[in-house]
Design an enzyme around this catalytic site. Structure first.
Site, PDB file in Angstrom:
ATOM      1  N   GLY A   1      76.061  33.009  21.825  1.00 54.31           N
ATOM      2  CA  GLY A   1      75.311  33.950  22.667  1.00 54.31           C
ATOM      3  C   GLY A   1      73.865  33.531  22.802  1.00 54.31           C
ATOM      4  O   GLY A   1      73.490  32.399  22.491  1.00 54.31           O
ATOM      5  N   ASN A   2      73.045  34.446  23.281  1.00 56.37           N
ATOM      6  CA  ASN A   2      71.612  34.190  23.392  1.00 56.37           C
ATOM      7  C   ASN A   2      70.856  35.481  23.102  1.00 56.37           C
ATOM      8  O   ASN A   2      71.454  36.516  22.813  1.00 56.37           O
ATOM      9  CB  ASN A   2      71.268  33.616  24.768  1.00 56.37           C
ATOM     10  CG  ASN A   2      71.693  34.527  25.903  1.00 56.37           C
ATOM     11  OD1 ASN A   2      71.202  35.644  26.043  1.00 56.37           O
ATOM     12  ND2 ASN A   2      72.633  34.050  26.727  1.00 56.37           N
ATOM     13  N   TYR A   3      69.531  35.423  23.197  1.00 54.64           N
ATOM     14  CA  TYR A   3      68.696  36.529  22.745  1.00 54.64           C
ATOM     15  C   TYR A   3      68.377  37.563  23.835  1.00 54.64           C
ATOM     16  O   TYR A   3      67.564  38.463  23.615  1.00 54.64           O
ATOM     17  CB  TYR A   3      67.381  35.987  22.190  1.00 54.64           C
ATOM     18  CG  TYR A   3      67.544  35.098  20.981  1.00 54.64           C
ATOM     19  CD1 TYR A   3      68.013  35.601  19.776  1.00 54.64           C
ATOM     20  CD2 TYR A   3      67.235  33.731  21.051  1.00 54.64           C
ATOM     21  CE1 TYR A   3      68.161  34.784  18.665  1.00 54.64           C
ATOM     22  CE2 TYR A   3      67.384  32.906  19.952  1.00 54.64           C
ATOM     23  CZ  TYR A   3      67.840  33.448  18.760  1.00 54.64           C
ATOM     24  OH  TYR A   3      67.996  32.639  17.664  1.00 54.64           O
TER      25      TYR A   3
END
Length: 398
Positions: A207-209
């Site tokens: 995923g990412n932030y």
């Protein structure tokens, strides 16, 4: 605005000085303005200022103590096409919600037959307090239109939500109400927001932030301006503030593509603000992968390029907006993406700017348009940045 009658209620907050500019904007555009000030408001701005700008007497008491002239709250309420309270302190909002009629402003509010706009302005903790939020909710239920305060530096020195919006923003908000239509009425808007999660196994993902705050702010602003908004969102903890936003929750890039492409063909405006994964595991384990002594190798394959696919499908008259979050060579990369994806304009920001992007309530952007025009903006809250982006969309929609 031409020929409209506006009663402007000014309460005792530091933002009272902004109301003077608001009166000037109303008058310049053909409205007639009558100002009611509370006793505390006079400690921040003199009645003479508002009288000079409005070219009308300013009302502060029920009657003139020198000559006995009666200032009828009933007549003021009947005269007005719109009653605007800006700034509206927590105290005045509480009185309006409770029906307290202990000054000329609140008494006029209770007797007015026209629509009312309330523009809260106070310190962030006062605004966030449950009592204030309940009072605002009560006013909304009764049909009062409440303009969201802006975020930024407050008189207390704290940083957060509670600032009175700038006069031009309030003017536009009021003008839309008086015109009986909003600039994005009858427009269908599609927005993607948040991250995507690409499963490795049932408990792990890539995923990412992204928190989705920027995309949700754009969705709220579009809804506020009358659009029919569909928001395709990855996993986030934020929710829309405007009730008219339809949220389609997805998890993976493939799910986001399926949802977005399904709505795209019937959409007038599309804003692709989601942080979509570029790669996904080629195989996904159907059980939790156990730790071993050896390392783990993941084979990744590209996800569907949502922006490029929709860019190829874009029809004449559709507006397509993209985002470019970069870590280096920002402008070069953003311009390349603008061309490759067939965007009308792209919103560029950079992780090299501290206090912006992922997780922050603020953003610092540059908009690059097809045709070469570029617009730089100062650091603002994401709610204010959303207004700038939607303003640019409206330029393309003309």
């Amino acid at each position: 605005m031409q020929g409209k009658h506006i009663v402007l209620g000014v309460t005792g907050g530091i933002a009272a000085y902004k109301a003077a500019y608001l009166v000037r904007d109303f008058i310049r555009n053909g409205a007639e303005v009558r100002v009611i000030m509370t006793e505390n408001a006079k400690k921040f701005v003199t009645p003479l200022t508002f009288s000079t700008l409005s070219q009308n007497p300013v009302y502060t008491e029920f009657f003139n103590s020198e000559n006995g002239e009666w200032h009828s709250h009933v007549k003021l309420g009947l005269w007005a096409d719109l009653f605007v309270v800006a700034p509206a302190t927590a105290n005045t909002i509480a009185k309006m919600a409770a029906g307290v009629a202990d000054n000329l402003l609140t008494t006029t509010f209770l007797s007015a037959r026209c629509k009312t706009v309330v523009v809260p302005a106070m310190d962030l903790d006062m605004y966030a307090n449950h009592a204030t939020q309940n009072n605002i909710a009560t006013l909304k239920k009764r049909g009062v239109m409440v303009m969201e305060p802006a975020s930024g530096e407050l008189a207390s020195g704290l940083e957060g939500k509670g600032r009175m919006p700038e006069p031009d923003a309030i003017y536009n908000f009021v003008a839309d109400i008086l015109s009986g239509s909003k600039p994005l009425s009858k427009k269908k808007v599609l927005i993607t927001a948040g991250p995507t999660y690409e499963n490795i196994d049932p408990v792990r993902f890539i995923g990412n932030y992204s928190t989705g705050k920027m995309g949700y702010a754009i969705a709220d602003e579009c809804a506020l301006r009358g659009a029919d908004v569909t928001l395709v969102s990855g996993p986030v903890s934020v929710v829309p503030k405007q009730s008219g936003v339809k949220v389609i929750s997805v998890r993976s890039a493939a799910e986001m593509f399926e949802a977005a492409s399904g709505y795209f063909k019937d959409t007038d405006i599309t804003v692709l603000s989601a942080a979509v994964a570029d790669f996904t595991p080629k195989t996904k384990a159907d059980h939790k992968i156990k730790r071993g002594n050896d390392g783990l190798t993941l084979e990744l394959e590209p996800t569907v390029d949502i922006a490029a696919t929709l860019g190829k499908q874009k029809k004449e008259g559709q507006i397509l907006v993209g985002f470019a979050l970069e870590t280096n060579d920002e402008e070069f990369n953003a311009k390349g993406k603008l061309e490759r994806k067939n965007f009308d304009f792209i919103v560029m920001n950079s992780l090299r700017n501290p206090g912006t992007c992922f997780g922050s309530d603020n953003n610092l952007i540059k908009i690059i348009e097809r045709g070469g025009k570029e617009c730089e903006y100062p650091l603002k809250s994401k709610a204010e940045v959303a207004k700038d982006i939607v303003d640019k969309i409206l330029e393309w929609a003309k």
